[in-house]
Design a protein around this motif. Sequence first.
Motif, PDB file in Angstrom:
ATOM      1  N   VAL A 157     -10.602   4.609  -1.208  1.00  0.00           N
ATOM      2  CA  VAL A 157     -10.321   5.956  -0.699  1.00  0.00           C
ATOM      3  C   VAL A 157     -11.085   6.167   0.611  1.00  0.00           C
ATOM      4  O   VAL A 157     -10.550   6.738   1.568  1.00  0.00           O
ATOM      5  CB  VAL A 157     -10.668   7.039  -1.746  1.00  0.00           C
ATOM      6  N   VAL A 172       2.763   1.734  -3.341  1.00  0.00           N
ATOM      7  CA  VAL A 172       1.908   2.213  -4.432  1.00  0.00           C
ATOM      8  C   VAL A 172       1.553   3.689  -4.237  1.00  0.00           C
ATOM      9  O   VAL A 172       1.614   4.477  -5.183  1.00  0.00           O
ATOM     10  CB  VAL A 172       0.629   1.338  -4.554  1.00  0.00           C
ATOM     11  N   VAL A 173       1.200   4.063  -3.024  1.00  0.00           N
ATOM     12  CA  VAL A 173       0.862   5.464  -2.756  1.00  0.00           C
ATOM     13  C   VAL A 173       2.069   6.357  -3.030  1.00  0.00           C
ATOM     14  O   VAL A 173       1.940   7.419  -3.654  1.00  0.00           O
ATOM     15  CB  VAL A 173       0.338   5.640  -1.306  1.00  0.00           C
ATOM     16  N   ALA A 174       3.252   5.917  -2.616  1.00  0.00           N
ATOM     17  CA  ALA A 174       4.468   6.700  -2.860  1.00  0.00           C
ATOM     18  C   ALA A 174       4.735   6.843  -4.358  1.00  0.00           C
ATOM     19  O   ALA A 174       5.099   7.931  -4.832  1.00  0.00           O
ATOM     20  CB  ALA A 174       5.661   6.050  -2.165  1.00  0.00           C
ATOM     21  N   LEU A 187       2.504   6.722  -6.803  1.00  0.00           N
ATOM     22  CA  LEU A 187       1.501   7.635  -7.357  1.00  0.00           C
ATOM     23  C   LEU A 187       1.841   9.081  -7.031  1.00  0.00           C
ATOM     24  O   LEU A 187       1.719   9.967  -7.884  1.00  0.00           O
ATOM     25  CB  LEU A 187       0.106   7.295  -6.822  1.00  0.00           C
ATOM     26  N   ASN A 188       2.282   9.323  -5.803  1.00  0.00           N
ATOM     27  CA  ASN A 188       2.683  10.680  -5.422  1.00  0.00           C
ATOM     28  C   ASN A 188       3.861  11.162  -6.266  1.00  0.00           C
ATOM     29  O   ASN A 188       3.868  12.304  -6.725  1.00  0.00           O
ATOM     30  CB  ASN A 188       3.044  10.738  -3.931  1.00  0.00           C
ATOM     31  N   MET A 210      -9.194   4.411   3.253  1.00  0.00           N
ATOM     32  CA  MET A 210      -7.980   5.156   3.601  1.00  0.00           C
ATOM     33  C   MET A 210      -8.307   6.335   4.519  1.00  0.00           C
ATOM     34  O   MET A 210      -7.579   6.612   5.473  1.00  0.00           O
ATOM     35  CB  MET A 210      -7.262   5.633   2.346  1.00  0.00           C
ATOM     36  N   PHE A 231       0.837  -1.203   0.000  1.00  0.00           N
ATOM     37  CA  PHE A 231       0.000   0.000   0.000  1.00  0.00           C
ATOM     38  C   PHE A 231       0.871   1.252   0.000  1.00  0.00           C
ATOM     39  O   PHE A 231       0.695   2.151  -0.822  1.00  0.00           O
ATOM     40  CB  PHE A 231      -0.918  -0.041   1.230  1.00  0.00           C
ATOM     41  N   LEU A 232       1.836   1.318   0.922  1.00  0.00           N
ATOM     42  CA  LEU A 232       2.711   2.489   1.012  1.00  0.00           C
ATOM     43  C   LEU A 232       3.557   2.657  -0.248  1.00  0.00           C
ATOM     44  O   LEU A 232       3.773   3.781  -0.707  1.00  0.00           O
ATOM     45  CB  LEU A 232       3.598   2.398   2.252  1.00  0.00           C
TER      46      LEU A 232
END
Length: 149
Positions: free
Chosen positions: A136, A20-22, A24-25, A139, A17-18
Amino acid sequence: MTSASPASDTTRLGADFLSVVARLNRLATQRTRLPLPWAQARLLSTIEDRGEARISDLAELDHCSQPTMTTQVRRLEDAGLVTRTTDPGDARAVLIRITDRGLEVLAQARIDRAAVIDPLLEQLSPDDRDALTSAVGVMRHMLDLAQNS
């Protein structure tokens, strides 16, 4: 064959999760011309989330020294994005607050970064978009849990 324990599944999910989020950011940041440097946008977002904060608290949150944070806050202040006010609980300390201009700049940065992601979202199936909408919400719930713990 042994199955993975729930704890290791959760750890793997957290790491994935972290990651993928990183990614995307980074994608959104790399493909966007932000109205201010990324570190300042991130700090402005932190100040918005906190409502107001002491420089020492911001430095602790960002894992940096107080002089480094003072410099970053001064840059935001010089740009009219934050203000300093006296801490009513300690007249020796100041609280940093986001200004209306800071809120506008932060909103524009978010719009610009979302513009990178929006075309990718449009390529997803309706079911995938629905799943992402639900994710979302989950989250947001996670963030609420973190804030209340």
